[in-house]
Design an enzyme around this catalytic site. Structure first.
Site, PDB file in Angstrom:
ATOM      1  N   PRO A   1      16.005 -10.280  20.857  1.00  0.00           N
ATOM      2  CA  PRO A   1      15.903 -10.347  22.537  1.00  0.00           C
ATOM      3  C   PRO A   1      15.744 -11.872  23.013  1.00  0.00           C
ATOM      4  CG  PRO A   1      14.665  -8.691  22.013  1.00  0.00           C
ATOM      5  CD  PRO A   1      15.268  -8.979  20.521  1.00  0.00           C
ATOM      6  N   GLY A   2      15.237 -12.748  21.981  1.00  0.00           N
ATOM      7  CA  GLY A   2      14.842 -14.383  22.387  1.00  0.00           C
ATOM      8  C   GLY A   2      15.888 -15.237  21.454  1.00  0.00           C
TER       9      GLY A   2
ATOM     10  N   GLN B   1      45.401  -7.302  38.892  1.00  0.00           N
ATOM     11  CA  GLN B   1      46.074  -7.741  40.446  1.00  0.00           C
ATOM     12  C   GLN B   1      47.289  -7.356  40.544  1.00  0.00           C
ATOM     13  OE1 GLN B   1      43.769  -9.086  42.280  1.00  0.00           O
ATOM     14  NE2 GLN B   1      45.137  -9.561  44.237  1.00  0.00           N
TER      15      GLN B   1
ATOM     16  N   GLU C   1      29.896 -12.775  18.800  1.00  0.00           N
ATOM     17  CA  GLU C   1      30.207 -13.842  17.723  1.00  0.00           C
ATOM     18  C   GLU C   1      30.506 -15.235  18.162  1.00  0.00           C
ATOM     19  OE1 GLU C   1      29.854 -11.892  15.686  1.00  0.00           O
ATOM     20  OE2 GLU C   1      30.959 -10.012  15.505  1.00  0.00           O
TER      21      GLU C   1
END
Length: 390
Positions: A131-132, A337, A364
């Site tokens: 998480p950090g 598009q 990565e």
């Protein structure tokens, strides 16, 4: 200077293309139907059946050494095959593979982890992100504390690809906080799920999802260290490095297939009494896409060629990853598009690609990390402008 493929490269590429066309692409409409019903697009047993068919074709273990029954293909040839895989949105991959760093395993570990993984009897995942600590991989906090003949792991990993399905994980943990992960303070462990870690599904904008892995006093025997103590960060960088030319190789296949769809649509879809491909706005989108696609192709093949030459591939691979990931995002956006409202529906794979390829700029090594590496190499004199031709 010869830019042509060798006869061997072309033959392998064409055989892979034939397999994907005959065995994988026919599953595409069923995959979209399942995903619209919020079901997995490809079940594990279906993937396994396809892999065994491919083995009969001769495709098994693209990067696996011949001593383990693999093909041990050069990086350039692997890149070409990953491009072929990208042409279909069915999440197929050839079997007989294992994490590249698993080949650093000792004999006992090879019997327990490597060989069963190659044969498809076991499933692994690689766990470094926390998480950090994402781009800043040296900042990992999951700890491994020595306790007799065991190590006790505590902490969490996140965004782990394959973590929900894996029965063992290659976990990079801090074993000496004073040294720091980058300077010999991190170690790689082979950790069976049965040892006590658990996975939690993370919902993302893409199909499927990664996992959070939670380790609460998970005991791992000393014999499950992969490589040497303190070698964890170096092994992690070796693992990550391979993805920096295979991921954009896959992106080239996606972009080619998507652009082909756009060209076909532009020549058949009519507005105001003429094909939309007659409009300059559409022509420019197609022209820009083809130009970027071709530029990415050669950056990626050059990075793979650098690996095959035994040269340091990091600078070339970072450029390939940065440009290839950006390229496929721009191409798919233009293709959506061009298709207008139909491109935004789930009847076509375009919106699926749109969600899928956004990840390519993150995992990565993010775009920002690739730019940091490229600029640092030049500013510190690690490489020269013009690369090997300078």
């Amino acid at each position: 200077m010869d830019f042509a493929l060798s006869d061997t490269e072309r033959a392998i590429r064409d055989t892979a293309r034939d397999f994907i066309t005959r065995e994988v692409m026919p599953l595409e409409q069923e995959l979209l139907r399942r995903e619209r019903a919020h079901r997995p697009g490809l079940e594990p047993d279906e993937l396994r059946e396809l892999q065994l068919k491919a083995r009969a074709f001769g495709f098994w273990g693209l990067a696996t050494p011949e001593a383990y029954g693999g093909m041990d293909l050069p990086a350039v040839t692997q890149s070409l095959i990953w491009t072929e895989l990208g042409r279909s949105y069915v999440p197929f991959r050839f079997g007989g593979e294992a994490d590249n760093i698993l080949f650093r395993a000792n004999e006992d570990q090879q019997r327990e982890f490597l060989i069963p993984t190659i044969e498809g009897e076991r499933r692994s995942c690689f766990a470094i992100t926390e998480p950090g600590a994402g781009s800043d991989a040296a900042n990992i906090r999951l700890s491994a504390r020595r306790d007799g003949d065991d190590w006790v792991l505590n902490g969490e990993k996140t965004f782990i690809t394959g973590g929900n399905e894996a029965d063992f994980a290659i976990v990079i943990a801090v074993t000496d906080r004073e040294k720091g992960a980058r300077n010999g303070g991190a170690t790689a462990f082979l950790v069976d799920r049965a040892m006590g870690w658990r996975s939690e599904f993370i919902q993302t904008m893409g199909e499927g999802g990664p996992a959070a892995l939670v380790f609460d006093d998970v005991r791992v025997p000393q014999r499950n260290i992969l490589g040497e103590p303190g070698q964890g960060f170096a092994l992690a960088m070796e693992w990550i490095g391979k993805g920096r030319y295979t991921i954009p190789s896959h992106a080239v296949g996606i972009a080619e297939r998507a652009l082909r769809m756009a060209i076909d649509y532009a020549t058949t879809r009519q507005t105001f009494g003429r094909p939309i491909g007659d409009n300059q706005a559409i022509q420019w989108m197609i022209a820009d896409s083809e130009t970027e696609l071709e530029a990415a192709r050669w950056l990626i093949l050059r990075a793979a060629w650098t690996v095959d030459q035994g040269m340091d591939p990091r600078h070339a691979s970072s450029m390939a990853k940065l440009y290839g990931a950006g390229m496929v995002n721009r191409v798919v956006d233009r293709v959506l598009q061009i298709h207008g409202g139909m491109g935004y529906t789930r009847e076509l794979p375009v919106e699926r690609w749109y969600r899928q390829v956004r990840l390519y700029r993150i995992f990565e090594g993010t775009d920002e990390m690739q730019r940091l590496i490229i600029a640092r190499d030049l500013l510190r004199g690690y490489t020269r402008l013009g690369g090997h031709l300078a």
